[in-house]
Motif scaffolding. Structure first.
Motif, PDB file in Angstrom:
ATOM      1  N   TYR A  35       0.943  -1.467  -0.071  1.00  0.00           N
ATOM      2  CA  TYR A  35      -0.251   0.453  -0.204  1.00  0.00           C
ATOM      3  C   TYR A  35       0.982   0.741  -0.117  1.00  0.00           C
ATOM      4  CZ  TYR A  35      -3.831  -2.962   1.679  1.00  0.00           C
ATOM      5  OH  TYR A  35      -5.445  -3.646   1.221  1.00  0.00           O
ATOM      6  N   TRP A  61      -6.886  -0.567   3.342  1.00  0.00           N
ATOM      7  CA  TRP A  61      -7.882   0.865   2.402  1.00  0.00           C
ATOM      8  C   TRP A  61      -6.649   1.919   1.565  1.00  0.00           C
ATOM      9  CZ3 TRP A  61     -12.315   2.484   3.372  1.00  0.00           C
ATOM     10  CH2 TRP A  61     -12.807   4.276   2.773  1.00  0.00           C
ATOM     11  N   ARG A  62      -7.094   1.740   0.440  1.00  0.00           N
ATOM     12  CA  ARG A  62      -6.341   2.550  -0.361  1.00  0.00           C
ATOM     13  C   ARG A  62      -6.246   3.265  -1.380  1.00  0.00           C
ATOM     14  NH1 ARG A  62      -3.152  -1.112  -3.472  1.00  0.00           N
ATOM     15  NH2 ARG A  62      -3.771  -2.800  -2.822  1.00  0.00           N
ATOM     16  N   ASP A  63      -6.100   3.388  -2.071  1.00  0.00           N
ATOM     17  CA  ASP A  63      -6.188   5.227  -2.541  1.00  0.00           C
ATOM     18  C   ASP A  63      -6.441   6.229  -2.247  1.00  0.00           C
ATOM     19  OD1 ASP A  63      -6.586   3.722  -5.469  1.00  0.00           O
ATOM     20  OD2 ASP A  63      -8.325   3.493  -4.782  1.00  0.00           O
ATOM     21  N   VAL A  64      -5.524   6.469  -0.665  1.00  0.00           N
ATOM     22  CA  VAL A  64      -4.954   7.668   0.236  1.00  0.00           C
ATOM     23  C   VAL A  64      -4.455   8.236  -0.385  1.00  0.00           C
ATOM     24  CG1 VAL A  64      -4.542   8.611   2.354  1.00  0.00           C
ATOM     25  CG2 VAL A  64      -5.712   6.438   2.734  1.00  0.00           C
ATOM     26  N   ALA A  65      -4.476   9.792  -1.068  1.00  0.00           N
ATOM     27  CA  ALA A  65      -4.027  10.835  -1.747  1.00  0.00           C
ATOM     28  C   ALA A  65      -2.418  11.155  -1.423  1.00  0.00           C
ATOM     29  CB  ALA A  65      -4.402  11.442  -2.142  1.00  0.00           C
ATOM     30  N   GLU A  94      -3.558  15.215   6.244  1.00  0.00           N
ATOM     31  CA  GLU A  94      -4.297  15.261   5.559  1.00  0.00           C
ATOM     32  C   GLU A  94      -4.636  13.740   5.087  1.00  0.00           C
ATOM     33  OE1 GLU A  94      -5.204  16.690   0.626  1.00  0.00           O
ATOM     34  OE2 GLU A  94      -3.488  17.599   2.694  1.00  0.00           O
ATOM     35  N   LEU A 131      -5.770  11.514   8.542  1.00  0.00           N
ATOM     36  CA  LEU A 131      -7.811  12.488   8.084  1.00  0.00           C
ATOM     37  C   LEU A 131      -8.442  10.995   6.769  1.00  0.00           C
ATOM     38  CD1 LEU A 131      -8.017  15.792   8.955  1.00  0.00           C
ATOM     39  CD2 LEU A 131      -8.470  14.201  10.418  1.00  0.00           C
ATOM     40  N   GLN A 132      -7.839  10.845   5.658  1.00  0.00           N
ATOM     41  CA  GLN A 132      -7.952  10.109   4.942  1.00  0.00           C
ATOM     42  C   GLN A 132      -8.375   8.778   5.428  1.00  0.00           C
ATOM     43  OE1 GLN A 132      -6.447  10.585   0.872  1.00  0.00           O
ATOM     44  NE2 GLN A 132      -5.537  12.180   1.539  1.00  0.00           N
ATOM     45  N   VAL A 171      -9.062  21.565   9.525  1.00  0.00           N
ATOM     46  CA  VAL A 171      -8.360  20.408   8.044  1.00  0.00           C
ATOM     47  C   VAL A 171      -8.928  20.472   7.239  1.00  0.00           C
ATOM     48  CG1 VAL A 171      -6.711  17.869   7.769  1.00  0.00           C
ATOM     49  CG2 VAL A 171      -7.005  20.019   9.866  1.00  0.00           C
ATOM     50  N   SER A 172      -8.820  20.666   5.645  1.00  0.00           N
ATOM     51  CA  SER A 172      -9.266  19.579   4.552  1.00  0.00           C
ATOM     52  C   SER A 172      -8.131  18.576   4.199  1.00  0.00           C
ATOM     53  CB  SER A 172      -9.300  21.146   3.647  1.00  0.00           C
ATOM     54  OG  SER A 172      -7.983  21.508   2.746  1.00  0.00           O
ATOM     55  N   HIS A 173      -8.773  18.082   3.713  1.00  0.00           N
ATOM     56  CA  HIS A 173      -8.459  16.792   2.634  1.00  0.00           C
ATOM     57  C   HIS A 173      -9.253  15.965   1.273  1.00  0.00           C
ATOM     58  CE1 HIS A 173     -11.331  13.833   4.429  1.00  0.00           C
ATOM     59  NE2 HIS A 173     -11.286  15.044   5.639  1.00  0.00           N
ATOM     60  N   VAL A 174      -8.772  15.546   0.864  1.00  0.00           N
ATOM     61  CA  VAL A 174      -9.214  15.141  -0.467  1.00  0.00           C
ATOM     62  C   VAL A 174      -9.886  14.130  -0.052  1.00  0.00           C
ATOM     63  CG1 VAL A 174      -7.497  16.350  -2.390  1.00  0.00           C
ATOM     64  CG2 VAL A 174      -7.604  13.774  -0.962  1.00  0.00           C
ATOM     65  N   THR A 212     -10.128  11.226  -0.548  1.00  0.00           N
ATOM     66  CA  THR A 212     -10.356   9.683  -0.974  1.00  0.00           C
ATOM     67  C   THR A 212      -9.612   8.652  -0.162  1.00  0.00           C
ATOM     68  OG1 THR A 212      -8.045  10.451  -1.157  1.00  0.00           O
ATOM     69  CG2 THR A 212      -8.528  10.886  -3.125  1.00  0.00           C
ATOM     70  N   GLY A 213      -9.193   7.351  -0.459  1.00  0.00           N
ATOM     71  CA  GLY A 213      -9.837   5.908   0.317  1.00  0.00           C
ATOM     72  C   GLY A 213     -10.781   4.827  -0.615  1.00  0.00           C
ATOM     73  N   GLY A 214     -10.644   3.688   0.113  1.00  0.00           N
ATOM     74  CA  GLY A 214     -11.390   2.619  -0.462  1.00  0.00           C
ATOM     75  C   GLY A 214     -11.103   1.595  -0.044  1.00  0.00           C
ATOM     76  N   SER A 215     -11.826   1.064   0.451  1.00  0.00           N
ATOM     77  CA  SER A 215     -11.919  -0.849   1.175  1.00  0.00           C
ATOM     78  C   SER A 215     -11.199  -1.630  -1.061  1.00  0.00           C
ATOM     79  CB  SER A 215     -12.735  -1.553   1.684  1.00  0.00           C
ATOM     80  OG  SER A 215     -12.557  -0.827   2.270  1.00  0.00           O
ATOM     81  N   SER A 216     -10.719  -2.249  -0.407  1.00  0.00           N
ATOM     82  CA  SER A 216     -10.103  -3.677  -1.300  1.00  0.00           C
ATOM     83  C   SER A 216     -10.265  -4.995  -1.157  1.00  0.00           C
ATOM     84  CB  SER A 216      -8.240  -3.194  -2.099  1.00  0.00           C
ATOM     85  OG  SER A 216      -7.458  -3.395  -1.153  1.00  0.00           O
TER      86      SER A 216
END
Lengths: 109, 136
Positions: free
Chosen positions: A57, A89-93, A99, A102-103, B127-130, B132-136
């Motif tokens: 990851y 949990w992937r695709d964390v920028a 930041e 929090l993602q 705090v701001s953030h994009v 994103t993030g998802g289970s796989s």
């Protein structure tokens, strides 16, 4: 991805005892007693944030214990001499450490 | 002699009525004194009221135009203390509309929906953030 003093200060707004640790050239942010909102309640876990690639990851957030009913495909890892749990949990920028944290925590909401 | 004769009955009358008359005069004097004191007190109270009203107006004005220092993504900003709709607050603090905004409170964070209201009144940290993030 490194965690400088400013990035660490931001993390300390959430976790006052946050500190940077190293293991075999890999940088981690130690987050003892991190309060994690889960939607219905706030749970407390020691946490370890890897801002670099780890176990396939791009970044990972390890917890001292899994959180029941939250996250999927939990796996167990040994880091800094301790056992840690983390869901898939992937695709964390990539970005500022807080930041990214929090993602990672979105999986528990 | 005529005038002397006309005075005598008055003296007698006064002598007879003297105790009551003196008492009445003292009471009138006391009442006048009390009235003067009361007028002074009313004047002082009115002045105090005017001062209090003026201070209240100043405090309300200061509250309405009070600025507070907040932190957004590590940046220190000064914004008017007020209640904002989150989407408008993002514009004010220069956070892109497509980013999620969280408030840090009590050593944890709370995501803020764009249509929610947020009261900014002290040293809040955001705090701001994009998203994103998802289970796989």
């Amino acid at each position: 991805m490194i965690c400088g003093p400013e990035a660490l200060a931001e993390l300390q707004e959430l976790c006052p005892a946050a500190s940077v640790k190293n293991e075999a050239g890999q940088v981690f942010v130690d987050l003892p007693g991190l309060k994690i909102p889960t939607g219905k309640e706030i749970v407390t876990r020691d946490a370890l944030l890897s801002l670099q690639g780890h176990s396939g990851y791009a970044s990972r957030l390890f917890l001292s214990q899994s959180i029941s009913g939250r996250g999927t495909n939990w796996t167990v890892h040994s880091v800094l001499g301790r056992t840690w749990h983390t869901p898939s949990w992937r695709d964390v920028a990539p970005g500022r450490a807080i930041e990214m944290l929090l993602q990672h925590l979105r999986v528990y909401q | 002699m005529a005038s002397a004769e006309s005075i005598e009955p008055n003296k007698e009358a006064r002598a007879t009525a003297a105790p009551g008359l003196d008492k009445a005069e003292r009471e009138v004097e006391r009442a006048e004194r009390d009235l003067r004191d009361a007028k002074t007190e009313i004047g002082d109270a009115e002045a105090h009221l005017r001062r209090a009203e003026s201070e209240l107006q100043e405090a309300q004005h200061e509250l309405k135009h009070r600025e507070v220092e907040i932190k957004v993504d590590g940046r220190k900003l000064r914004v008017p203390a007020a209640t904002y709709v989150v989407s408008e607050f993002k514009i004010l603090v220069r956070v892109a509309a497509d980013r999620e905004l969280d408030i840090v409170e009590h050593d944890t964070f709370r995501p803020l929906a764009d249509n929610a209201e947020i009261r900014v009144h002290e040293h809040e940290v955001f705090v701001s953030h994009v998203r994103t993030g998802g289970s796989s």
